[in-house]
Motif scaffolding. Structure first.
Motif, PDB file in Angstrom:
ATOM      1  N   VAL A   4       8.721  52.854  24.403  1.00 51.97           N
ATOM      2  CA  VAL A   4       9.893  53.729  24.374  1.00 51.97           C
ATOM      3  C   VAL A   4      10.978  53.007  23.586  1.00 51.97           C
ATOM      4  O   VAL A   4      11.292  51.850  23.873  1.00 51.97           O
ATOM      5  N   LEU A   7      15.640  55.657  23.612  1.00 54.79           N
ATOM      6  CA  LEU A   7      15.551  56.924  24.350  1.00 54.79           C
ATOM      7  C   LEU A   7      16.928  57.380  24.800  1.00 54.79           C
ATOM      8  O   LEU A   7      17.659  56.652  25.470  1.00 54.79           O
ATOM      9  N   VAL A  17      20.798  59.174  29.700  1.00 48.56           N
ATOM     10  CA  VAL A  17      20.064  57.971  29.289  1.00 48.56           C
ATOM     11  C   VAL A  17      20.586  57.573  27.920  1.00 48.56           C
ATOM     12  O   VAL A  17      20.666  58.404  27.014  1.00 48.56           O
ATOM     13  N   ILE A  20      17.551  53.663  25.808  1.00 48.47           N
ATOM     14  CA  ILE A  20      16.662  52.749  26.532  1.00 48.47           C
ATOM     15  C   ILE A  20      15.456  52.356  25.670  1.00 48.47           C
ATOM     16  O   ILE A  20      14.854  53.190  25.003  1.00 48.47           O
ATOM     17  N   LYS A  40      16.911  56.638  36.075  1.00 47.10           N
ATOM     18  CA  LYS A  40      15.496  56.307  36.282  1.00 47.10           C
ATOM     19  C   LYS A  40      14.622  57.564  36.248  1.00 47.10           C
ATOM     20  O   LYS A  40      13.625  57.625  35.520  1.00 47.10           O
ATOM     21  N   THR A  42      15.358  60.550  35.125  1.00 42.62           N
ATOM     22  CA  THR A  42      15.458  61.200  33.819  1.00 42.62           C
ATOM     23  C   THR A  42      14.523  60.541  32.817  1.00 42.62           C
ATOM     24  O   THR A  42      13.868  61.220  32.008  1.00 42.62           O
ATOM     25  N   THR A  43      14.423  59.227  32.867  1.00 44.64           N
ATOM     26  CA  THR A  43      13.544  58.497  31.945  1.00 44.64           C
ATOM     27  C   THR A  43      12.087  58.895  32.139  1.00 44.64           C
ATOM     28  O   THR A  43      11.376  59.202  31.168  1.00 44.64           O
ATOM     29  N   PHE A  53      14.464  64.949  24.564  1.00 43.21           N
ATOM     30  CA  PHE A  53      14.974  63.596  24.357  1.00 43.21           C
ATOM     31  C   PHE A  53      15.167  63.314  22.877  1.00 43.21           C
ATOM     32  O   PHE A  53      14.626  64.009  22.011  1.00 43.21           O
TER      33      PHE A  53
END
Length: 239
Positions: A4, A7, A17, A20, A40, A42-43, A53
């Protein structure tokens, strides 16, 4: 396995977010820890294909597109959502059948259901019962079993101990350890940071949508700079 980069996820004008970066290697348990609202859930929803995203998410060197949950599931990413997401008005067995809907090997898939009844004996005993009548811990077992039936290569667990009694919470963490021994790769979202860091290989600490610390779980657990609010430590008694 999972990469990732940069992000970002927005809810309307709110950036939940904020750029990230994270990695998950095959066979690891990687934890996302942090307080409520840290980003967390949402990720992992973005990784599962349940949220739009910006940035890039790649799984086994293939780029994932936003809002393609079924495609991601077929690629090998399964999510056990916060709150379990079981179908309460359906039987235990029907919930498990939902876990194999994307599989072409239906005969093998139904054999896997039989194996789930062996692994989670209480589900076998209550296969005809409505899922809403299960206890919270039993519902969590059902949600995990349903996800495993898709034969994922990456299992996303979002707050699996939420609302559970301490004994059942310990059972869930024990199951996560068993899954890793079986070769499963796990991305684990949890607020119970101390328990989580005992089972995880590596961890990312999130705060207001950003990664503020990352590293080996054992190192983070022993890092005095990490807030007591995240790890739930108590200060030693003063003389």
């Amino acid at each position: 396995m999972l990469k990732v980069r940069g992000l970002e996820v927005f809810y309307g004008p709110i950036r939940a977010v904020r750029g990230i970066d994270l990695d998950v290697a095959q066979g690891e348990i990687v934890a996302l820890i942090g307080a409520n609202g840290a980003g967390k859930t949402t990720t992992v929803r973005a990784i599962a294909g349940l949220a739009p995203f910006r940035g890039t998410i790649s799984f086994n060197d293939h780029a994932l597109a936003p809002n393609h949950a079924e495609r991601n599931l077929r690629a090998g990413i399964a999510l056990v959502p916060e709150g379990r997401g079981i179908l309460g008005k359906m039987s235990v067995e029907d919930n498990l059948l939902m876990g194999i809907y994307c599989r072409a090997d239906q005969a093998d898939a139904k054999a896997d259901i039989a194996r789930m009844y062996e692994r989670f004996a209480i589900l076998g005993e209550r296969r005809a019962q409505m899922a809403s009548l299960l206890s919270g811990g039993e519902q969590q077992m059902l949600a995990i079993a349903r996800a495993l039936l898709s034969r994922p290569r990456l299992l996303l667990l979002d707050e699996p101990s939420l609302g559970l009694a301490p004994k059942m919470s310990d059972t869930v963490f024990g199951l996560i350890t068993e899954l890793r021994r079986d070769g499963m790769t796990v991305l684990l979202v949890e607020q119970k940071a101390r328990q989580t860091l005992k089972v995880a290989d590596r961890a990312y600490l999130l705060e207001t949508g950003r990664v503020i610390r990352s590293g080996a779980a054992a190192e983070l657990a022993g890092d005095s700079q990490i807030s007591d609010a995240f790890l739930g430590r108590t200060s030693p008694a003063q003389p």
